[in-house]
Design an enzyme around this catalytic site. Structure first.
Site, mmCIF file in Angstrom:
data_model
loop_
_atom_site.group_PDB
_atom_site.id
_atom_site.type_symbol
_atom_site.label_atom_id
_atom_site.label_comp_id
_atom_site.label_asym_id
_atom_site.label_seq_id
_atom_site.Cartn_x
_atom_site.Cartn_y
_atom_site.Cartn_z
ATOM 1 N N TYR A 128 41.610 -25.854 -18.092
ATOM 2 C CA TYR A 128 42.470 -26.721 -17.297
ATOM 3 C C TYR A 128 41.846 -28.107 -17.129
ATOM 4 O O TYR A 128 40.651 -28.299 -17.302
ATOM 5 C CB TYR A 128 42.726 -26.118 -15.913
ATOM 6 C CG TYR A 128 41.496 -26.110 -15.034
ATOM 7 C CD1 TYR A 128 41.251 -27.139 -14.117
ATOM 8 C CD2 TYR A 128 40.552 -25.086 -15.125
ATOM 9 C CE1 TYR A 128 40.124 -27.145 -13.326
ATOM 10 C CE2 TYR A 128 39.419 -25.088 -14.348
ATOM 11 C CZ TYR A 128 39.208 -26.116 -13.444
ATOM 12 O OH TYR A 128 38.070 -26.127 -12.663
ATOM 13 N N TYR A 138 45.708 -29.378 -1.446
ATOM 14 C CA TYR A 138 44.624 -29.410 -0.471
ATOM 15 C C TYR A 138 45.040 -30.034 0.861
ATOM 16 O O TYR A 138 44.186 -30.338 1.693
ATOM 17 C CB TYR A 138 43.418 -30.156 -1.050
ATOM 18 C CG TYR A 138 42.709 -29.368 -2.127
ATOM 19 C CD1 TYR A 138 41.752 -28.411 -1.793
ATOM 20 C CD2 TYR A 138 42.995 -29.561 -3.470
ATOM 21 C CE1 TYR A 138 41.097 -27.676 -2.768
ATOM 22 C CE2 TYR A 138 42.359 -28.825 -4.462
ATOM 23 C CZ TYR A 138 41.410 -27.885 -4.101
ATOM 24 O OH TYR A 138 40.784 -27.152 -5.086
ATOM 25 N N PHE A 140 47.973 -30.754 -12.877
ATOM 26 C CA PHE A 140 47.129 -29.885 -13.682
ATOM 27 C C PHE A 140 47.800 -29.571 -15.010
ATOM 28 O O PHE A 140 49.003 -29.313 -15.059
ATOM 29 C CB PHE A 140 46.873 -28.545 -12.972
ATOM 30 C CG PHE A 140 46.036 -28.639 -11.732
ATOM 31 C CD1 PHE A 140 44.654 -28.624 -11.803
ATOM 32 C CD2 PHE A 140 46.637 -28.731 -10.488
ATOM 33 C CE1 PHE A 140 43.881 -28.697 -10.654
ATOM 34 C CE2 PHE A 140 45.879 -28.803 -9.336
ATOM 35 C CZ PHE A 140 44.489 -28.785 -9.419
ATOM 36 N N PHE A 170 39.580 -35.294 -11.674
ATOM 37 C CA PHE A 170 38.657 -34.813 -10.656
ATOM 38 C C PHE A 170 38.009 -33.487 -11.044
ATOM 39 O O PHE A 170 37.013 -33.083 -10.434
ATOM 40 C CB PHE A 170 39.345 -34.687 -9.291
ATOM 41 C CG PHE A 170 40.529 -33.760 -9.265
ATOM 42 C CD1 PHE A 170 40.380 -32.389 -9.154
ATOM 43 C CD2 PHE A 170 41.818 -34.284 -9.348
ATOM 44 C CE1 PHE A 170 41.475 -31.537 -9.126
ATOM 45 C CE2 PHE A 170 42.918 -33.442 -9.322
ATOM 46 C CZ PHE A 170 42.741 -32.059 -9.222
ATOM 47 N N ASP A 171 38.546 -32.799 -12.032
ATOM 48 C CA ASP A 171 37.944 -31.543 -12.466
ATOM 49 C C ASP A 171 38.480 -31.185 -13.847
ATOM 50 O O ASP A 171 39.636 -31.486 -14.171
ATOM 51 C CB ASP A 171 38.263 -30.420 -11.477
ATOM 52 C CG ASP A 171 37.394 -29.186 -11.679
ATOM 53 O OD1 ASP A 171 36.402 -29.270 -12.429
ATOM 54 O OD2 ASP A 171 37.700 -28.140 -11.082
ATOM 55 N N ILE A 220 44.357 -22.550 -4.701
ATOM 56 C CA ILE A 220 45.417 -23.244 -3.972
ATOM 57 C C ILE A 220 46.777 -22.626 -4.308
ATOM 58 O O ILE A 220 46.980 -22.066 -5.389
ATOM 59 C CB ILE A 220 45.427 -24.755 -4.278
ATOM 60 C CG1 ILE A 220 45.594 -25.026 -5.775
ATOM 61 C CG2 ILE A 220 44.168 -25.417 -3.740
ATOM 62 C CD1 ILE A 220 45.734 -26.500 -6.114
#
Length: 216
Positions: A135, A189, A206, A145-146, A163
């Site tokens: 992902y 979040y 995502f 961010f990831d 989440i």
């Protein structure tokens, strides 16, 4: 944030014989330029106008030159947080409206925007399953961010331990498939965010590849 910004600007001003308008050449200059990019990302959620960017630069310059700030900085901090929340909310609303109109997008009752990018041929996971995925997660301005791709290693998650957007969205997928999940803050979040990378109220995007459902 103020300290990092001040350091970056100080370094930029300390480089002899070069203008900040010139492209960086040496390794040090490239590192300083990259630091400036990172600082820009950290305030990107404010969506600053040209005038506001000039004000930001003036604040940095005044601080570096030892001049007395034009405003009470401590008193302004609550307004900084309010402004960030407001700007993030405005940007999120506009992004969600546009994304919902994209062809092939399904909007659920929770606000999740789901789009299949590649149909899988395997089974679909349940909320109690653990999944193996690749992902990439970004903010609506494209800042990553990831990413499991960046780590070059798939991740495994229990779907009922992430989440709500993931719990719901990944269950729509089949093994071997790829999808985009656009997650409003209410199923992401929330208003608290996940500092320092995810601000409060942020909409998250995502791209997920469902590689496998992990056998118990």
């Amino acid at each position: 944030m103020r300290t990092a910004a001040a350091v970056a600007t100080a370094l930029l001003l300390a480089v002899p014989g070069r203008s900040s308008a010139q492209a960086p050449q040496t390794d040090d200059e490239k590192a300083i330029y990259a630091l400036g990019v990172l600082i820009g990302r950290s305030v990107g959620q404010f969506n600053l106008s040209k005038h506001e960017q000039d004000l930001l630069k003036k604040g940095l310059t005044d601080q570096l030159n030892g001049q007395k700030p034009s405003v009470d900085v401590e008193a302004a901090q609550p307004r900084i947080r309010e402004l960030e929340k407001s700007r993030v909310g405005q940007a999120a609303g506009a992004y969600l409206d546009k994304a919902a109109k994209e062809k092939g997008v399904e909007k659920s009752g929770t606000g999740l925007l789901y789009k299949s990018l590649k149909e899988g041929a395997g089974g679909s996971p349940r909320a109690t399953d653990t999944v193996k995925v690749h992902y990439r997660g970004t903010l609506t301005n494209g800042v990553e961010f990831d990413s499991s791709y960046a780590r070059n290693e798939p991740a495994e998650f229990p779907l009922n331990g992430v989440i709500a957007c993931w719990t719901e969205g990944v269950q729509k997928m089949k093994v071997g498939g790829k999808a985009r999940l656009v997650c409003p803050a209410s199923i992401g979040y929330g208003e608290r965010g996940s500092p320092p990378k995810i601000p409060g109220g942020a909409t998250l995007v995502f791209e997920v590849e469902l590689l496998d459902i992990v056998k118990k």
